[in-house]
Design a protein around this motif. Structure first.
Motif, PDB file in Angstrom:
ATOM      1  N   CYS A  79       0.878  -1.171   0.000  1.00  0.00           N
ATOM      2  CA  CYS A  79       0.000   0.000   0.000  1.00  0.00           C
ATOM      3  C   CYS A  79       0.914   1.218   0.000  1.00  0.00           C
ATOM      4  O   CYS A  79       1.686   1.421   0.942  1.00  0.00           O
ATOM      5  CB  CYS A  79      -0.903   0.022   1.233  1.00  0.00           C
ATOM      6  N   SER A  80       0.852   2.016  -1.054  1.00  0.00           N
ATOM      7  CA  SER A  80       1.764   3.151  -1.189  1.00  0.00           C
ATOM      8  C   SER A  80       1.079   4.494  -0.967  1.00  0.00           C
ATOM      9  O   SER A  80       1.660   5.537  -1.271  1.00  0.00           O
ATOM     10  CB  SER A  80       2.420   3.129  -2.574  1.00  0.00           C
ATOM     11  N   ASP A  81      -0.114   4.465  -0.426  1.00  0.00           N
ATOM     12  CA  ASP A  81      -0.866   5.701  -0.198  1.00  0.00           C
ATOM     13  C   ASP A  81      -0.318   6.421   1.036  1.00  0.00           C
ATOM     14  O   ASP A  81      -0.501   5.962   2.166  1.00  0.00           O
ATOM     15  CB  ASP A  81      -2.351   5.384  -0.012  1.00  0.00           C
ATOM     16  N   ASP A  86      -4.351   4.271   8.703  1.00  0.00           N
ATOM     17  CA  ASP A  86      -4.582   3.052   9.482  1.00  0.00           C
ATOM     18  C   ASP A  86      -3.248   2.324   9.631  1.00  0.00           C
ATOM     19  O   ASP A  86      -2.839   1.543   8.768  1.00  0.00           O
ATOM     20  CB  ASP A  86      -5.610   2.171   8.783  1.00  0.00           C
ATOM     21  N   ALA A  87      -2.579   2.562  10.740  1.00  0.00           N
ATOM     22  CA  ALA A  87      -1.244   2.012  10.948  1.00  0.00           C
ATOM     23  C   ALA A  87      -1.258   0.490  11.052  1.00  0.00           C
ATOM     24  O   ALA A  87      -0.337  -0.183  10.575  1.00  0.00           O
ATOM     25  CB  ALA A  87      -0.613   2.622  12.200  1.00  0.00           C
ATOM     26  N   ASN A  88      -2.282  -0.071  11.656  1.00  0.00           N
ATOM     27  CA  ASN A  88      -2.355  -1.529  11.782  1.00  0.00           C
ATOM     28  C   ASN A  88      -2.458  -2.191  10.413  1.00  0.00           C
ATOM     29  O   ASN A  88      -1.797  -3.203  10.142  1.00  0.00           O
ATOM     30  CB  ASN A  88      -3.544  -1.930  12.659  1.00  0.00           C
ATOM     31  N   TYR A  89      -3.303  -1.634   9.555  1.00  0.00           N
ATOM     32  CA  TYR A  89      -3.416  -2.162   8.198  1.00  0.00           C
ATOM     33  C   TYR A  89      -2.087  -2.042   7.459  1.00  0.00           C
ATOM     34  O   TYR A  89      -1.621  -2.986   6.811  1.00  0.00           O
ATOM     35  CB  TYR A  89      -4.504  -1.419   7.425  1.00  0.00           C
ATOM     36  N   MET A  90      -1.461  -0.876   7.559  1.00  0.00           N
ATOM     37  CA  MET A  90      -0.210  -0.634   6.837  1.00  0.00           C
ATOM     38  C   MET A  90       0.880  -1.592   7.296  1.00  0.00           C
ATOM     39  O   MET A  90       1.644  -2.133   6.476  1.00  0.00           O
ATOM     40  CB  MET A  90       0.242   0.815   7.029  1.00  0.00           C
ATOM     41  N   TYR A  95       4.589  -4.598   6.119  1.00  0.00           N
ATOM     42  CA  TYR A  95       5.697  -5.104   6.942  1.00  0.00           C
ATOM     43  C   TYR A  95       5.612  -6.614   7.165  1.00  0.00           C
ATOM     44  O   TYR A  95       6.523  -7.363   6.788  1.00  0.00           O
ATOM     45  CB  TYR A  95       5.717  -4.358   8.276  1.00  0.00           C
ATOM     46  N   GLU A  96       4.518  -7.084   7.746  1.00  0.00           N
ATOM     47  CA  GLU A  96       4.413  -8.506   8.059  1.00  0.00           C
ATOM     48  C   GLU A  96       4.416  -9.363   6.791  1.00  0.00           C
ATOM     49  O   GLU A  96       5.050 -10.425   6.752  1.00  0.00           O
ATOM     50  CB  GLU A  96       3.146  -8.779   8.882  1.00  0.00           C
ATOM     51  N   PHE A 143       7.014   4.841   7.493  1.00  0.00           N
ATOM     52  CA  PHE A 143       7.425   4.055   8.665  1.00  0.00           C
ATOM     53  C   PHE A 143       7.431   2.564   8.344  1.00  0.00           C
ATOM     54  O   PHE A 143       8.361   1.839   8.715  1.00  0.00           O
ATOM     55  CB  PHE A 143       6.486   4.343   9.835  1.00  0.00           C
ATOM     56  N   SER A 144       6.403   2.092   7.630  1.00  0.00           N
ATOM     57  CA  SER A 144       6.333   0.664   7.305  1.00  0.00           C
ATOM     58  C   SER A 144       7.497   0.244   6.426  1.00  0.00           C
ATOM     59  O   SER A 144       8.025  -0.871   6.565  1.00  0.00           O
ATOM     60  CB  SER A 144       5.000   0.350   6.606  1.00  0.00           C
ATOM     61  N   LYS A 145       7.925   1.117   5.540  1.00  0.00           N
ATOM     62  CA  LYS A 145       9.063   0.820   4.676  1.00  0.00           C
ATOM     63  C   LYS A 145      10.381   0.896   5.447  1.00  0.00           C
ATOM     64  O   LYS A 145      11.288   0.074   5.254  1.00  0.00           O
ATOM     65  CB  LYS A 145       9.088   1.788   3.490  1.00  0.00           C
ATOM     66  N   LEU A 146      10.472   1.888   6.321  1.00  0.00           N
ATOM     67  CA  LEU A 146      11.706   2.081   7.085  1.00  0.00           C
ATOM     68  C   LEU A 146      11.989   0.901   8.005  1.00  0.00           C
ATOM     69  O   LEU A 146      13.123   0.398   8.053  1.00  0.00           O
ATOM     70  CB  LEU A 146      11.617   3.373   7.896  1.00  0.00           C
ATOM     71  N   ILE A 147      10.986   0.430   8.718  1.00  0.00           N
ATOM     72  CA  ILE A 147      11.291  -0.631   9.674  1.00  0.00           C
ATOM     73  C   ILE A 147      11.532  -1.972   8.978  1.00  0.00           C
ATOM     74  O   ILE A 147      12.251  -2.819   9.514  1.00  0.00           O
ATOM     75  CB  ILE A 147      10.240  -0.760  10.796  1.00  0.00           C
TER      76      ILE A 147
END
Length: 323
Positions: A79-81, A86-90, A95-96, A143-147
């Protein structure tokens, strides 16, 4: 077989096209077509199969791919939006999901190439060099990409197969029509000139004049070239910037489109309040690590890339076709 997640998306479908151009057709495309127009990106491509992203990861976890010959995994799906809150969705989606694919690839010793992002540099105050000191995140997507990048860094010292993350800067080019508001400024400017004679740019912010914010605009065909050179030449594992190394203004982009269409002028509109504090006003890839890894393919200039893209848009609405 080669697996391309996000294979119906912008960069993913261009990667499939690049693989097709080199004779590869034994490709599994993984994506979520949903209610978007992404399916149109698949019409002009050659591939053996398609799987919905959730079915694919469930099949992978169940062992359905354990004994299949897999030459490489290109993980472009996410998801690149940047306006998704929605941090949980992202985290689950970006990430997962990526972790599961990574560990499958490591277990099978399959080359794994994945899409990172220049958004991992945050405001860019410290520059754009791969490393903790330079990094930040202004939104949940970043953040999702960074971690995930930081997770990969922990894995790399013990990895026995190729793992490559490419931090895409501002990518533009064919097959991005479905992205809507998240499409490149090049496409927005082109569409504005189809119905009028003005292209709209944000007014100045963060000390930059009207339209003078700068980005490292990189053509999607060059992004594909970087991916395929790492794959074909088995260049070293790592996380690398993928941009031209040159920052150009939004005015430059607008003027390049205007020059190709031979019409139009720039109109400046107020900078959106919702983007203040969450906007990169300047990006420029530091390419020393990419070049040190052995990449030799180079990058098109903004004007060359825009000319090629406008031709695609004029001739085929920006889609590829079978030939």
């Amino acid at each position: 077989m080669i697996i391309v997640t996000g294979g119906a998306g912008f960069i993913g479908s261009n990667l499939v096209k690049g693989l097709n151009d080199k004779g590869a057709q034994d490709i599994l495309i993984v994506d979520n077509l949903g209610q978007s127009e992404k399916f149109r990106n698949l019409v002009g491509l050659r591939y053996n199969d398609y799987q919905y992203k959730q079915d694919f990861i469930e099949n992978l976890t169940a062992g359905c791919f354990d004994n299949q010959p897999i030459e490489a995994i290109f993980h472009e799906g996410a998801c690149s939006d940047t306006m998704e809150y929605d941090a949980n969705y992202m985290m689950k989606n970006n990430y997962e999901y990526s972790k599961k694919l990574l560990h499958f690839a490591l277990k099978r010793r399959i080359p794994f190439f994945y899409a990172s992002s220049a958004s991992t540099y945050g405001s860019g105050t410290n520059g754009f060099t791969e490393g903790d000191h330079y990094e930040g995140a202004l939104n949940v997507y970043a953040f999702s990409k960074l971690i995930f990048d930081r997770y990969v860094r922990q894995i790399l010292p013990s990895a026995t197969s190729q793992v490559v993350g490419l931090r895409y800067f501002n990518v533009f080019g064919p097959q991005e029509n479905h992205k809507g508001k998240m499409a490149s400024t090049a496409l927005h400017f082109y569409n504005q000139l189809k119905i009028g004679d003005k292209v709209q740019l944000f007014s100045g912010c963060d000390g930059y004049g009207n339209g003078e914010q700068k980005r490292d605009f990189v053509y999607v065909k060059d992004v594909v070239k970087v991916n395929l050179e790492f794959f074909e030449r088995q260049l070293p594992s790592g996380i690398y910037n993928c941009g031209t190394g040159t920052a150009r203004t939004f005015n430059d982009m607008a003027n390049a489109v205007i020059a190709q269409k031979k019409k139009g002028e720039i109109e400046y509109i107020p900078f959106p309040e919702v983007l203040k504090g969450k906007y990169q006003s300047y990006t420029q890839a530091d390419l020393k690590n990419l070049l040190a890894a052995g990449y030799t393919g180079g990058f098109r200039s903004l004007e060359e890339a825009v000319a090629d893209y406008i031709n695609h848009l004029d001739e085929s609405a920006g889609y590829y076709s079978l030939c």
